[in-house]
Design an enzyme around this catalytic site. Structure first.
Site, short mmCIF file in Angstrom:
data_model
loop_
_atom_site.label_atom_id
_atom_site.label_comp_id
_atom_site.label_asym_id
_atom_site.label_seq_id
_atom_site.Cartn_x
_atom_site.Cartn_y
_atom_site.Cartn_z
N ARG A 31 1.15 -1.10 0.08
CA ARG A 31 0.51 0.21 0.09
C ARG A 31 0.97 1.60 -0.31
O ARG A 31 1.54 1.22 0.86
CB ARG A 31 -0.76 0.04 1.48
CG ARG A 31 -1.97 -0.97 1.37
CD ARG A 31 -3.08 -1.20 2.03
NE ARG A 31 -3.52 -2.44 1.95
CZ ARG A 31 -4.82 -2.37 1.18
NH1 ARG A 31 -5.42 -1.40 0.09
NH2 ARG A 31 -5.31 -4.11 1.12
N ASP A 32 0.84 2.12 -0.53
CA ASP A 32 1.42 3.60 -0.60
C ASP A 32 1.13 3.92 0.18
O ASP A 32 0.22 4.43 1.06
CB ASP A 32 1.08 4.46 -1.61
CG ASP A 32 1.70 5.68 -2.21
OD1 ASP A 32 2.29 5.67 -3.64
OD2 ASP A 32 1.32 6.37 -1.70
N ILE A 33 1.96 4.88 0.92
CA ILE A 33 2.13 5.22 2.41
C ILE A 33 1.38 6.98 1.80
O ILE A 33 1.28 7.39 3.27
CB ILE A 33 3.28 5.89 2.32
CG1 ILE A 33 4.13 6.26 4.28
CG2 ILE A 33 4.27 7.09 1.53
CD1 ILE A 33 5.07 5.66 4.39
N ASN A 89 5.03 6.78 -13.95
CA ASN A 89 5.33 7.17 -14.47
C ASN A 89 6.96 7.17 -14.50
O ASN A 89 7.43 6.29 -13.75
CB ASN A 89 5.02 8.48 -13.04
CG ASN A 89 4.05 8.79 -12.86
OD1 ASN A 89 2.80 9.19 -13.75
ND2 ASN A 89 3.34 8.97 -11.01
N VAL A 98 10.26 7.86 -7.67
CA VAL A 98 11.05 6.94 -7.14
C VAL A 98 11.97 5.82 -8.61
O VAL A 98 10.42 5.49 -8.69
CB VAL A 98 10.23 5.30 -6.15
CG1 VAL A 98 10.76 4.28 -5.42
CG2 VAL A 98 9.70 6.50 -4.44
N HIS A 102 7.23 1.25 -10.86
CA HIS A 102 5.71 1.01 -10.06
C HIS A 102 4.59 1.17 -10.81
O HIS A 102 4.61 2.26 -11.04
CB HIS A 102 6.28 1.41 -8.31
CG HIS A 102 6.89 3.04 -8.64
ND1 HIS A 102 7.59 3.08 -9.27
CD2 HIS A 102 5.78 3.39 -8.27
CE1 HIS A 102 7.41 4.93 -8.77
NE2 HIS A 102 6.16 4.92 -8.39
N HIS A 104 1.00 1.98 -10.33
CA HIS A 104 -0.18 2.10 -9.27
C HIS A 104 -1.62 2.03 -9.37
O HIS A 104 -1.68 1.89 -10.99
CB HIS A 104 0.43 3.71 -9.37
CG HIS A 104 1.03 5.03 -9.13
ND1 HIS A 104 1.72 4.71 -7.58
CD2 HIS A 104 2.44 5.24 -9.76
CE1 HIS A 104 2.22 6.69 -7.02
NE2 HIS A 104 2.98 6.07 -8.59
P1 5GP Z 1 6.26 8.13 -7.97
O1 5GP Z 1 5.44 9.73 -8.37
O2 5GP Z 1 7.90 7.54 -8.41
O3 5GP Z 1 5.27 7.50 -9.42
O4 5GP Z 1 5.39 7.53 -7.34
C1 5GP Z 1 6.28 6.88 -5.69
C2 5GP Z 1 5.09 6.71 -4.42
O5 5GP Z 1 5.74 6.32 -3.87
C3 5GP Z 1 4.29 7.62 -4.39
O6 5GP Z 1 2.20 7.24 -4.62
C4 5GP Z 1 5.61 7.90 -3.07
O7 5GP Z 1 4.01 8.00 -2.40
C5 5GP Z 1 5.58 6.66 -2.82
N1 5GP Z 1 5.48 6.30 -1.35
C6 5GP Z 1 7.43 6.87 -0.94
N2 5GP Z 1 8.18 6.39 0.24
C7 5GP Z 1 7.05 5.38 0.45
C8 5GP Z 1 7.39 4.28 1.90
O8 5GP Z 1 8.05 4.79 1.95
N3 5GP Z 1 6.65 3.41 2.05
C9 5GP Z 1 5.18 3.65 1.16
N4 5GP Z 1 4.96 2.47 1.30
N5 5GP Z 1 4.83 4.32 -0.17
C10 5GP Z 1 6.02 5.26 -0.57
#
Ligand code: 5GP
Ligand code: ZN
Length: 116
Positions: A31-33, A89, A98, A102, A104
Site C-alpha cells: 500500500r502506498d504511504i 510514471n 522513486v 512501480h 500504481h
Molecule cells: P512516483 O511519484 O514515483 O510515481 O510514486 C512514488 C510513490 O511512492 C508515491 O505515491 C509515494 O507516496 C510512494 N512512497 C514513497 N515513499 C514510500 C514509502 O516509504 N512507503 C510506501 N509504501 N510508499 C512510498
C-alpha cells in the site's frame, strides 16, 4: 541511483517496513504511504529496473506480471468490474520520484481524464 540506495529494493529486502498485499515470484505489491484513492497499491518487480526507459525485451514477462498482479488485486479489493486505474510514471515530467518502476493501482473511486 544504484539498487543499493533504492527505497523499493529496501522494502523488498525487508529493511523498510511496508503493508504488503501481494507477492509472486516476480512481483510484490504494497500500500502506498500517501494514498490517492481508497485503494492505492504500488506493484513493483523484484528486479530493480529504474524507469520504463530501462525495460528490456528480456523483462517482458516480469512487466507482464505487474499487470497480472493488478488484475488479481483489483478482484480481491472488489473493484474489477467497476473499474480502476493502473499507471506508471516515467521521469521528471510525469512526476516519478522513486526510480524503481512501480505500477500504481488505484481503485474505489471515480477517476477523471485527462489526469493532472
Ligand atoms: P512516483 O511519484 O514515483 O510515481 O510514486 C512514488 C510513490 O511512492 C508515491 O505515491 C509515494 O507516496 C510512494 N512512497 C514513497 N515513499 C514510500 C514509502 O516509504 N512507503 C510506501 N509504501 N510508499 C512510498
Ligand atoms: Zn530498486
Amino acid at each position: 541511483m544504484s539498487k543499493h540506495d533504492c527505497l523499493f529494493c529496501k522494502i523488498l529486502n525487508g529493511d523498510i517496513p511496508a503493508d504488503i498485499v501481494y507477492e509472486s515470484p516476480t512481483a510484490v505489491a504494497f500500500r502506498d504511504i500517501n494514498p490517492q484513492a481508497p485503494t492505492h497499491v504500488l506493484i513493483i518487480p523484484r528486479k530493480h529496473i529504474s524507469t520504463i526507459n530501462d525495460i528490456e525485451v528480456a523483462d517482458h514477462a516480469i512487466v507482464g506480471s505487474l499487470y497480472d498482479a493488478a488484475r488479481d488485486i483489483a478482484k480481491k479489493e472488489g473493484f474489477s468490474g467497476e473499474g480502476y486505474r493502473a499507471v506508471m510514471n516515467c521521469n521528471k515530467a510525469a512526476g516519478q520520484t522513486v526510480f524503481h518502476i512501480h505500477l500504481h493501482l488505484l481503485g474505489g473511486r471515480q477517476f477523471t481524464w485527462p489526469p493532472g
